[in-house]
Design an enzyme around this catalytic site. Sequence first.
Site, PDB file in Angstrom:
ATOM      1  N   ARG A  89       4.839  12.060   5.519  1.00 17.23           N
ATOM      2  CA  ARG A  89       5.511  12.300   4.236  1.00 17.23           C
ATOM      3  C   ARG A  89       5.043  13.618   3.632  1.00 17.23           C
ATOM      4  NH1 ARG A  89       5.082   7.870  -0.533  1.00 17.23           N
ATOM      5  NH2 ARG A  89       3.079   8.914  -0.896  1.00 17.23           N
ATOM      6  N   ASN A 102       7.096  -4.153   7.207  1.00 13.32           N
ATOM      7  CA  ASN A 102       8.024  -3.041   7.377  1.00 13.32           C
ATOM      8  C   ASN A 102       7.682  -2.274   8.652  1.00 13.32           C
ATOM      9  OD1 ASN A 102       9.940  -1.064   7.094  1.00 13.32           O
ATOM     10  ND2 ASN A 102       8.819   0.065   5.503  1.00 13.32           N
ATOM     11  N   ASP A 103       8.141  -2.868   9.774  1.00  8.15           N
ATOM     12  CA  ASP A 103       7.972  -2.186  11.057  1.00  8.15           C
ATOM     13  C   ASP A 103       9.267  -1.427  11.308  1.00  8.15           C
ATOM     14  OD1 ASP A 103       7.355  -1.358  13.537  1.00  8.15           O
ATOM     15  OD2 ASP A 103       6.899  -3.319  14.391  1.00  8.15           O
ATOM     16  N   PRO A 116       0.810  -1.211   0.000  1.00  7.51           N
ATOM     17  CA  PRO A 116       0.000   0.000   0.000  1.00  7.51           C
ATOM     18  C   PRO A 116       0.848   1.269   0.000  1.00  7.51           C
ATOM     19  CG  PRO A 116      -0.011  -1.031   2.162  1.00  7.51           C
ATOM     20  CD  PRO A 116       0.672  -1.989   1.243  1.00  7.51           C
ATOM     21  N   SER A 117       0.249   2.341  -0.473  1.00  9.59           N
ATOM     22  CA  SER A 117       0.935   3.629  -0.514  1.00  9.59           C
ATOM     23  C   SER A 117       1.384   4.037   0.890  1.00  9.59           C
ATOM     24  CB  SER A 117      -0.021   4.675  -1.087  1.00  9.59           C
ATOM     25  OG  SER A 117       0.589   5.935  -1.096  1.00  9.59           O
ATOM     26  N   ARG A 171      -6.058   6.884  -0.407  1.00 11.41           N
ATOM     27  CA  ARG A 171      -4.980   5.887  -0.354  1.00 11.41           C
ATOM     28  C   ARG A 171      -5.177   4.943   0.842  1.00 11.41           C
ATOM     29  NH1 ARG A 171       0.342   7.661  -3.371  1.00 11.41           N
ATOM     30  NH2 ARG A 171      -0.630   8.819  -5.046  1.00 11.41           N
ATOM     31  N   VAL A 187       3.806   2.548   2.688  1.00 11.26           N
ATOM     32  CA  VAL A 187       4.336   1.454   3.507  1.00 11.26           C
ATOM     33  C   VAL A 187       5.865   1.476   3.564  1.00 11.26           C
ATOM     34  CG1 VAL A 187       4.482  -0.328   1.682  1.00 11.26           C
ATOM     35  CG2 VAL A 187       4.002  -1.007   4.032  1.00 11.26           C
ATOM     36  N   ARG A 228       5.456  15.362  -7.941  1.00 14.07           N
ATOM     37  CA  ARG A 228       5.616  16.010  -6.625  1.00 14.07           C
ATOM     38  C   ARG A 228       6.846  16.907  -6.690  1.00 14.07           C
ATOM     39  NH1 ARG A 228       5.196  10.203  -3.968  1.00 14.07           N
ATOM     40  NH2 ARG A 228       2.943   9.940  -4.014  1.00 14.07           N
ATOM     41  N   LYS A 274       7.899   1.188   0.326  1.00 15.56           N
ATOM     42  CA  LYS A 274       8.494   0.506  -0.847  1.00 15.56           C
ATOM     43  C   LYS A 274       9.643   1.331  -1.434  1.00 15.56           C
ATOM     44  CE  LYS A 274       4.617   0.649  -3.148  1.00 15.56           C
ATOM     45  NZ  LYS A 274       3.759   1.368  -2.198  1.00 15.56           N
ATOM     46  N   GLY A 275       9.343   2.620  -1.674  1.00 11.46           N
ATOM     47  CA  GLY A 275      10.345   3.488  -2.275  1.00 11.46           C
ATOM     48  C   GLY A 275      11.577   3.626  -1.389  1.00 11.46           C
TER      49      GLY A 275
HETATM   50  N1  ATP Z   1      10.015   1.274   8.687  1.00 15.59           N
HETATM   51  C1  ATP Z   1       9.677   2.550   8.652  1.00 15.59           C
HETATM   52  N2  ATP Z   1       9.438   3.203   9.809  1.00 15.59           N
HETATM   53  C2  ATP Z   1       9.075   4.520   9.790  1.00 15.59           C
HETATM   54  N3  ATP Z   1       8.923   5.256   8.697  1.00 15.59           N
HETATM   55  C3  ATP Z   1       9.141   4.645   7.513  1.00 15.59           C
HETATM   56  C4  ATP Z   1       9.516   3.279   7.434  1.00 15.59           C
HETATM   57  N4  ATP Z   1       9.653   2.948   6.127  1.00 15.59           N
HETATM   58  C5  ATP Z   1       9.387   4.065   5.425  1.00 15.59           C
HETATM   59  N5  ATP Z   1       9.080   5.082   6.236  1.00 15.59           N
HETATM   60  C6  ATP Z   1       8.655   6.454   5.870  1.00 15.59           C
HETATM   61  O1  ATP Z   1       7.320   6.355   5.408  1.00 15.59           O
HETATM   62  C7  ATP Z   1       7.072   7.296   4.368  1.00 15.59           C
HETATM   63  C8  ATP Z   1       6.512   6.541   3.157  1.00 15.59           C
HETATM   64  O2  ATP Z   1       7.533   5.760   2.616  1.00 15.59           O
HETATM   65  P1  ATP Z   1       7.688   5.563   1.043  1.00 15.59           P
HETATM   66  O3  ATP Z   1       7.533   6.865   0.361  1.00 15.59           O
HETATM   67  O4  ATP Z   1       8.924   4.802   0.816  1.00 15.59           O
HETATM   68  O5  ATP Z   1       6.379   4.688   0.785  1.00 15.59           O
HETATM   69  P2  ATP Z   1       5.887   3.979  -0.569  1.00 15.59           P
HETATM   70  O6  ATP Z   1       5.399   2.658  -0.200  1.00 15.59           O
HETATM   71  O7  ATP Z   1       6.942   4.063  -1.595  1.00 15.59           O
HETATM   72  O8  ATP Z   1       4.671   4.927  -0.961  1.00 15.59           O
HETATM   73  P3  ATP Z   1       3.998   5.157  -2.431  1.00 15.59           P
HETATM   74  O9  ATP Z   1       3.418   3.883  -2.858  1.00 15.59           O
HETATM   75  O10 ATP Z   1       2.945   6.188  -2.142  1.00 15.59           O
HETATM   76  O11 ATP Z   1       5.052   5.665  -3.342  1.00 15.59           O
HETATM   77  C9  ATP Z   1       8.377   7.990   4.099  1.00 15.59           C
HETATM   78  O12 ATP Z   1       8.367   9.248   4.697  1.00 15.59           O
HETATM   79  C10 ATP Z   1       9.432   7.071   4.739  1.00 15.59           C
HETATM   80  O13 ATP Z   1      10.549   7.791   5.187  1.00 15.59           O
HETATM   81  N1  LIG Z   2       0.341  -0.933 -11.603  1.00 17.11           N
HETATM   82  C1  LIG Z   2       1.275  -0.010 -11.412  1.00 17.11           C
HETATM   83  N2  LIG Z   2       1.371   0.645 -10.245  1.00 17.11           N
HETATM   84  C2  LIG Z   2       2.348   1.546 -10.107  1.00 17.11           C
HETATM   85  C3  LIG Z   2       3.261   1.830 -11.117  1.00 17.11           C
HETATM   86  N3  LIG Z   2       4.119   2.773 -10.667  1.00 17.11           N
HETATM   87  C4  LIG Z   2       3.761   3.051  -9.405  1.00 17.11           C
HETATM   88  N4  LIG Z   2       2.689   2.306  -9.062  1.00 17.11           N
HETATM   89  C5  LIG Z   2       1.986   2.284  -7.783  1.00 17.11           C
HETATM   90  O1  LIG Z   2       1.171   3.407  -7.661  1.00 17.11           O
HETATM   91  C6  LIG Z   2       1.000   3.699  -6.299  1.00 17.11           C
HETATM   92  C7  LIG Z   2       1.091   5.175  -6.059  1.00 17.11           C
HETATM   93  O2  LIG Z   2       2.355   5.656  -6.376  1.00 17.11           O
HETATM   94  P1  LIG Z   2       2.747   7.180  -6.066  1.00 17.11           P
HETATM   95  O3  LIG Z   2       4.090   7.371  -6.649  1.00 17.11           O
HETATM   96  O4  LIG Z   2       1.699   8.039  -6.707  1.00 17.11           O
HETATM   97  O5  LIG Z   2       2.739   7.326  -4.575  1.00 17.11           O
HETATM   98  C8  LIG Z   2       2.054   2.912  -5.541  1.00 17.11           C
HETATM   99  O6  LIG Z   2       1.407   1.835  -4.884  1.00 17.11           O
HETATM  100  C9  LIG Z   2       2.935   2.353  -6.605  1.00 17.11           C
HETATM  101  O7  LIG Z   2       3.436   1.086  -6.286  1.00 17.11           O
HETATM  102  C10 LIG Z   2       3.134   1.109 -12.332  1.00 17.11           C
HETATM  103  O8  LIG Z   2       3.907   1.280 -13.309  1.00 17.11           O
HETATM  104  N5  LIG Z   2       2.152   0.228 -12.449  1.00 17.11           N
END
Ligand code: ATP
Ligand SMILES: Nc1nc2c(ncn2[C@@H]2O[C@H](COP(=O)(O)O)[C@@H](O)[C@H]2O)c(=O)[nH]1
Length: 392
Positions: free
Chosen positions: A261, A295-296, A136-137, A272, A139, A168, A141-142
């Site tokens: 964030r 991811n705790d 999920p957004s 989200r 969590v 952004r 991942k990035g």
């Molecule tokens: N284990 C953790 N504990 C606390 N904060 C965390 C942890 N992992 C990530 N974060 C923070 O949570 C926020 C969201 O993380 P991140 O942007 O990597 O999420 P994402 O899954 O990539 O979201 P999206 O799908 O929206 O791109 C960031 O500010 C990051 O620094």
């Molecule tokens: N199915 C796909 N999902 C994607 C792709 N690139 C990103 N994502 C997912 O979208 C959400 C939101 O991302 P955000 O950058 O707007 O926060 C996140 O869950 C991504 O994993 C894609 O190419 N295909």
Amino acid sequence: MGEAPAFYADNLQNGFDIKTIKACETSISIQDKTYVIGSSDDAFEVRICDQTTGNWVIPTILGTKPKPGKGYSAAALNEDRIVMIKKGSSSDDCIWFLEVDTPYVKEQKQILGAEVVAWSKGVRGNAEVPIVISGPSGVGKGTLISKLMEEFPSMFGFSVSHTTRAPRGMEQDGVHYHFTQRAVMEKDIKDGKFLEFASVHGNLYGTSIEAVEVVSDSGKRCILDIDVQGARSVRASPLDAVFVFICPPSMDELEHRLRARATESEEQILKRLRNAKAEIEQGQSSGIFDHILYNDNLEECYQSLKKIIGLDGPVVATQKTAPLGINLPEEHSVSVMDSKIIIKGGTAELENASKNLIVLDVSSLKGGAPGRTRGLELHAVDSFSDGLTSDC
Ligand SMILES: Nc1ncnc2c1ncn2[C@@H]1O[C@H](COP(=O)(O)OP(=O)(O)OP(=O)(O)O)[C@@H](O)[C@H]1O
Ligand SMILES: Nc1nc2c(ncn2[C@@H]2O[C@H](COP(=O)(O)O)[C@@H](O)[C@H]2O)c(=O)[nH]1
């Protein structure tokens, strides 16, 4: 079989309009169809004749088309594809497959309700399979992917997705995403340029075939950050990958991370969070994912991710060697024997060895359209007796 229509037809109903004089044409019969591949100065085109009715069709062509070289040879392979060897082309551009009845092409025929063929470039050897990371957004991942790419910069490459959402603050076009217009992206999806796509939180996101291939061709392991719908599509595609789902420790913590964030509006955050519930359910129960990580604690989660992808021990830097090259002679013939393609030419060269024959072993093919066909092995041999097939 009636006379073949010319290439570059504007409209089948209105007759044919020859815009380009064909330079080279080869026809290959598979089951009850004859496929005619023609090349002009700037493109390869395909026509199909149904031998039972004598009717000609110009199919929808998916995948990146090869660029014409100095001619080509072609032969049917496994009743579902045509292998094409381009003359005078570089080592990374000389072997192509025109898929005519593979599972992917069959599926596309059903979806599009039309005759379909798909190009796939042949690549030697096997790269490590891509890693698909979903969750999920907010969590993390990035954050996890950034850590991996910072620690192992030469090992991993990020698949840059397309999205219709606005950038952004710090996001750069072509680095974080290819930011695009919906109409453009929808057209590219229709043209078969995407491995997967999905509507996520109100915007269109998708992974182009090129995004994955650019990383793989650079010799790096590809990482995809995509949602669960996208992961499901990739799982169903011919792309082999490891699928990892990242779970938050709780919904409260997920909300806290999204708010901290501070990149989304209140409305987006709520959307989200609503979507997160369904995503977590599907992530845990759909059977799409090979691994589920919580991811705790960020460092612990990162170490678990490294373990999954084989990076928990000491990492030995391997010296990358350039792939062996193949210089196809302009004059050669191609024939198929079991799962071997025999390329015969007076001056065929494999690397520095000047041999009469090159054997292309296709017994371990992997992947295919949409994307590259991997697992090709090439050997130079001294002699062989074979039968000639098509050569243009
Ligand atoms: N284990 C953790 N504990 C606390 N904060 C965390 C942890 N992992 C990530 N974060 C923070 O949570 C926020 C969201 O993380 P991140 O942007 O990597 O999420 P994402 O899954 O990539 O979201 P999206 O799908 O929206 O791109 C960031 O500010 C990051 O620094
Ligand atoms: N199915 C796909 N999902 C994607 C792709 N690139 C990103 N994502 C997912 O979208 C959400 C939101 O991302 P955000 O950058 O707007 O926060 C996140 O869950 C991504 O994993 C894609 O190419 N295909």
